[in-house]
Design a protein around this motif. Structure first.
Motif, mmCIF file in Angstrom:
data_model
loop_
_atom_site.group_PDB
_atom_site.id
_atom_site.type_symbol
_atom_site.label_atom_id
_atom_site.label_comp_id
_atom_site.label_asym_id
_atom_site.label_seq_id
_atom_site.Cartn_x
_atom_site.Cartn_y
_atom_site.Cartn_z
ATOM 1 N N PHE A 175 -46.303 14.046 96.382
ATOM 2 C CA PHE A 175 -45.237 14.947 96.811
ATOM 3 C C PHE A 175 -43.896 14.247 96.658
ATOM 4 N N ARG A 176 -42.910 14.977 96.145
ATOM 5 C CA ARG A 176 -41.568 14.429 96.072
ATOM 6 C C ARG A 176 -40.856 14.666 97.407
ATOM 7 N N VAL A 177 -40.092 13.678 97.846
ATOM 8 C CA VAL A 177 -39.308 13.773 99.087
ATOM 9 C C VAL A 177 -37.847 13.740 98.687
ATOM 10 N N THR A 178 -37.105 14.757 99.065
ATOM 11 C CA THR A 178 -35.746 14.878 98.535
ATOM 12 C C THR A 178 -34.830 15.607 99.504
ATOM 13 N N VAL A 183 -31.733 24.340 94.019
ATOM 14 C CA VAL A 183 -31.359 25.250 92.920
ATOM 15 C C VAL A 183 -30.495 24.526 91.894
ATOM 16 N N ASN A 184 -29.485 23.840 92.372
ATOM 17 C CA ASN A 184 -28.562 23.159 91.467
ATOM 18 C C ASN A 184 -28.511 21.663 91.727
ATOM 19 N N PRO A 185 -29.575 20.948 91.370
ATOM 20 C CA PRO A 185 -29.551 19.501 91.604
ATOM 21 C C PRO A 185 -28.510 18.860 90.692
ATOM 22 N N PRO A 186 -27.895 17.765 91.124
ATOM 23 C CA PRO A 186 -26.962 17.063 90.238
ATOM 24 C C PRO A 186 -27.721 16.547 89.014
ATOM 25 N N LEU A 187 -27.099 16.661 87.861
ATOM 26 C CA LEU A 187 -27.771 16.243 86.624
ATOM 27 C C LEU A 187 -27.026 15.082 85.977
ATOM 28 N N PHE A 195 -31.153 11.336 90.279
ATOM 29 C CA PHE A 195 -31.732 10.915 91.550
ATOM 30 C C PHE A 195 -30.900 9.839 92.242
ATOM 31 N N SER A 196 -29.938 9.274 91.514
ATOM 32 C CA SER A 196 -29.078 8.286 92.198
ATOM 33 C C SER A 196 -28.283 8.963 93.310
ATOM 34 N N GLN A 197 -28.170 10.300 93.243
ATOM 35 C CA GLN A 197 -27.476 11.028 94.311
ATOM 36 C C GLN A 197 -28.425 11.530 95.400
ATOM 37 N N ASP A 198 -29.716 11.250 95.221
ATOM 38 C CA ASP A 198 -30.672 11.678 96.248
ATOM 39 C C ASP A 198 -30.620 10.697 97.430
ATOM 40 N N PHE A 199 -31.288 11.055 98.507
ATOM 41 C CA PHE A 199 -31.148 10.305 99.756
ATOM 42 C C PHE A 199 -31.393 8.809 99.580
ATOM 43 N N PHE A 200 -32.422 8.480 98.835
ATOM 44 C CA PHE A 200 -32.776 7.065 98.696
ATOM 45 C C PHE A 200 -32.200 6.435 97.430
ATOM 46 N N GLY A 201 -31.388 7.209 96.700
ATOM 47 C CA GLY A 201 -30.758 6.663 95.500
ATOM 48 C C GLY A 201 -31.695 6.578 94.323
ATOM 49 N N LYS A 202 -32.867 7.116 94.448
ATOM 50 C CA LYS A 202 -33.859 7.129 93.373
ATOM 51 C C LYS A 202 -34.944 8.125 93.755
ATOM 52 N N PRO B 456 -38.481 -0.956 105.899
ATOM 53 C CA PRO B 456 -37.595 0.101 106.409
ATOM 54 C C PRO B 456 -37.116 1.055 105.320
ATOM 55 N N ARG B 457 -36.991 2.324 105.674
ATOM 56 C CA ARG B 457 -36.430 3.358 104.803
ATOM 57 C C ARG B 457 -35.133 3.854 105.425
ATOM 58 N N THR B 458 -34.034 3.626 104.713
ATOM 59 C CA THR B 458 -32.725 4.076 105.171
ATOM 60 C C THR B 458 -31.991 4.664 103.971
ATOM 61 N N THR B 459 -30.820 5.270 104.238
ATOM 62 C CA THR B 459 -30.048 5.854 103.134
ATOM 63 C C THR B 459 -29.955 4.856 101.986
ATOM 64 N N GLY B 460 -30.339 5.272 100.809
ATOM 65 C CA GLY B 460 -30.193 4.416 99.628
ATOM 66 C C GLY B 460 -31.207 3.305 99.520
ATOM 67 N N SER B 461 -32.197 3.279 100.401
ATOM 68 C CA SER B 461 -33.136 2.155 100.364
ATOM 69 C C SER B 461 -34.562 2.577 100.695
ATOM 70 N N ALA B 462 -35.449 2.440 99.719
ATOM 71 C CA ALA B 462 -36.881 2.697 99.946
ATOM 72 C C ALA B 462 -37.685 1.745 99.073
#
Lengths: 464, 464
Positions: A175-178, A183-187, A195-202, B456-462
């Motif tokens: 499962f992807r966690v995001t 609808v309009n993910p950054p491309l 995905f660098s703009q997603d919560f975990f940066g990847k 730990p999982r935090t903003t920008g880090s997993a």
């Protein structure tokens, strides 16, 4: 109000004989004739119900009480009366019955047999039935037995992460966690999701196993175990698969495949013994209504010396009975449940470890044997179910592990920290995985994984 | 090889005096001069190291051993020699030292002080340091103490789901769980994502709390608790927030706010006592290197009668010291950490329950008090940290709960099953949430949540 739980009352009912107590609980059944009524009460602290006797001459709201609906929550004060000749060793003669919370006539759990399918549609209420009261208490006691077993042996309980940014173990099933806009993910410039703009940066996923992280912990603590949720995004709609389930994954340093089998055997016997001793009423219920051979099978597992056979020997044994099987048997095949059950039920008639599987049907991290064809893998097969535990000695040799990644077409860059564990004082080590729901199914005789998870998550279903 | 763990050796070292034993572990330090060498060895089974003495005249590979790098895994056979005058009560005089797994000269954990920031960058190795060996063992022991506490009291351990399709509790802070194509998700005619084609047939998230499901279980079992991972997609980069953390959430039927406070107090004392007794070496280490008042503070908590004050009284007390605070104090304000700490550290000088908060700053499910302004909420504040537990009596009255949903602008349709619990034999009930990492931070004096989570999982880090 000094409330007495039914579990405590059952434990010491002779102490309470002729004394006044206050109990709380839910009405399972209620009936009355003329000036006398009976309530079967359960408060969830024990599988057993309590009979409450109420008489028009003894309580001031007799008429009202006779109209209580099944499912109502009540508070009863009364005298404990021993009934040595009856099925239940005592009952309560009520002096006062108070309605704590009413129920309605359309309460879905009226006194009658309900199908498991129907009960699945009201998961939020089904813990109030006998079956699920027993299942979820056994689940709880089994979990505690596992913690107790590993704690007594000095294993450190390691909380490995559920969200993981490594997609090393087969992204297709994860499962992807995001938190990106769906609808309009950054491309990116080349039209892929940025995905660098997603919560975990990847990209991040839900884990399928805590093993690799547990290995890090084992290289510090020696013996560790995980016990937590795990996920599979497989769209298989079977009685044995859930999208979210719990796994136990011990990992041991300075230990080989023999040590692995020893601890599996000790754990299985310990946990089963503990549950049989702690939940006699629940187990008797399962034995009566779900599987007449359940307790005998569990007792015999606790007594057995588990057998041990190599995969190669197992194939030879199975080939002598190949007309019995739907799936073909040959060296190199993945054992099917029918093969596993035949081995443990027909040939060995007890739990059996199968070891040293062909490398191509196992995982990259398993230790390559000297024959260069098999790996130090281990599955425990048990009667009635087949595989219940899978484990292996891990490849601790850096050069061999690198070749194994190549063999399985995996990129060493994705495993740099895992490889480092072999560079910095790596040791012989091993571990295994126990699917917790499969164990609970085995302990209870319940055959659908949806019925051992309080709120099961499967394809198309994530209610509550 | 019959391996002896250092924990067992330390427990009974007099039994092993003058006997030969085999131990395994990792080299923490190694030094030699002329024909004599010393290895400090740790095997992770205990916080304590073992001194291994090796002499050129006694082992056949002296030169080789002197070249072992820090971090190497070794197997040592030798004699236990008591050293009553030394700091450590015994040492081992080696007869044989075997290299199990080499380490390299660039091993990052050389004998020197490393910053916690640096160690965070090598999370997969840091459990081998004194600090993280101690932190993660205390974490494990604390988890066990929690299970033991609730098990002894007959609470059923309920595994509530992590994936949830209800977005009732503030979707903005939740992670979405999906298997849809991230670039080209299927769309409905009106251009929205067609979640009916997603894995669960609808939008799904990672849970922020198992409370509502735990309430379902409490209405069957009476007393239950959850203990599992919880998630927040808050982009707050603080020392107190992680995206993935563990929570303990007990829920009790036929129980009110007083019962809630009683069980919180019992739990806190039980768990802290258990860890102090079980981990004396680790706790002494934290007391020496992280917080000189740690053990005194924990011991005093175990002895204290927790104080109790209402929110309204607390505001009156704080208003007398309003010049001390950065944030304004007034009836209706959310208490800030500075307020909480002032109450518990300066005014009460011990743990204090604050109850009966204004309804508008608390959750919809908390029971409305007769004053119609406050709810039966309860926070436990402790010296050194502020809030550590938050709980409440739950609203069991269907009509009041419906009005509360309206007050908080929530849609009753999203809560139909939760409302049904009040229709079918609802009872007075209560519960609370304990942030497990916050407890571990409190127990250890470690001040960053990233340092009590293995990965730990935090903003920008997993990572890992």
């Amino acid at each position: 109000m000094k409330r007495l739980e039914l579990a405590a009352l059952y434990r010491d009912f002779t102490v309470y004989a002729a004394k006044e107590v206050t109990v709380c609980g839910w009405v399972k059944t209620i009936r009355d004739s003329k000036a006398l009524g009976f309530i079967e009460l359960n408060d969830g602290s024990t599988f057993k119900n309590l009979q409450v006797v109420f008489e028009e001459s003894k309580i001031n709201n007799f008429k009202e009480v006779t109209k209580f609906n099944v499912g109502s929550a009540v508070i009863v004060t009364g005298t404990v009366v021993l009934t040595p000749e009856a099925k239940q060793p005592y009952e309560i003669h009520a002096a006062q019955i108070t309605l704590e919370g009413a129920s309605t006539p359309d309460y879905p759990l009226q006194k009658k047999r309900h199908s498991l399918e129907f009960l699945r549609s009201i998961s939020y209420l089904r813990p109030r039935t006998n079956t699920f009261n027993a299942v979820f208490r056994v689940r709880s006691v089994t979990a505690y037995a596992i913690h107790k077993f590993f704690n007594e042996r000095g294993f450190v309980y390691a909380h490995t992460p559920l969200i993981t940014a490594s997609d090393c173990e087969g992204a297709g099933e994860m499962f992807r966690v995001t938190t990106l806009d769906p609808v309009n993910p950054p491309l990116t410039e080349d039209g892929r999701v940025d995905f660098s703009q997603d919560f975990f940066g990847k990209p991040a996923n839900l884990t399928v196993s805590g093993q690799l992280e547990a290995e890090c912990m084992a290289m510090a603590f020696g013996n560790v175990y995980t016990f937590g949720p795990t996920f599979r995004a497989e769209k298989s709609n079977t009685t044995r698969h859930a999208a979210e389930f719990w796994m136990v994954e011990p990992e041991m340093a300075f230990a080989d495949l023999d040590d692995d089998m020893r601890i599996v055997q000790e754990m299985m016997k310990y946990v089963i013994r503990y549950v049989l001793d702690t939940c006699p009423d629940e187990m008797a219920f399962f034995n009566q209504f779900y599987d007449k051979e359940l307790i005998a099978r569990l007792e015999s597992l606790v007594e057995a010396d588990f057998a041990h056979v190599t995969y190669t020997e197992a194939i030879e044994l199975l080939e002598q009975h190949k007309d019995q099987f739907e799936y073909p048997v040959f060296w190199g095949c993945d054992l099917q449940t029918e093969h596993e059950r035949y081995l443990t039920e027909q040939i060995f008639k007890k739990p059996v470890f199968v070891t040293d599987y062909p490398r191509e049907i196992k995982a990259f991290y398993m230790r390559l044997n000297d024959d260069q064809k098999t790996v130090a893998a281990m599955d425990l097969l048990v009667p009635g179910i087949g595989e219940i535990v899978g484990g292996s000695q891990r490849e601790e040799r850096l050069d061999v592990l690198l070749k194994s990644l190549e063999y399985f077409k995996l990129d060493p860059k994705d495993y740099s920290w895992y490889l480092d564990l072999r560079k910095y004082g790596g040791t012989k080590h091993c571990g295994f995985g126990l699917g917790f729901e499969r164990l609970v199914m085995y302990m209870t005789g319940v055959s659908n994984i949806r019925d051992v998870l309080p709120f099961p998550r499967t394809t198309g279903s994530a209610e509550y």
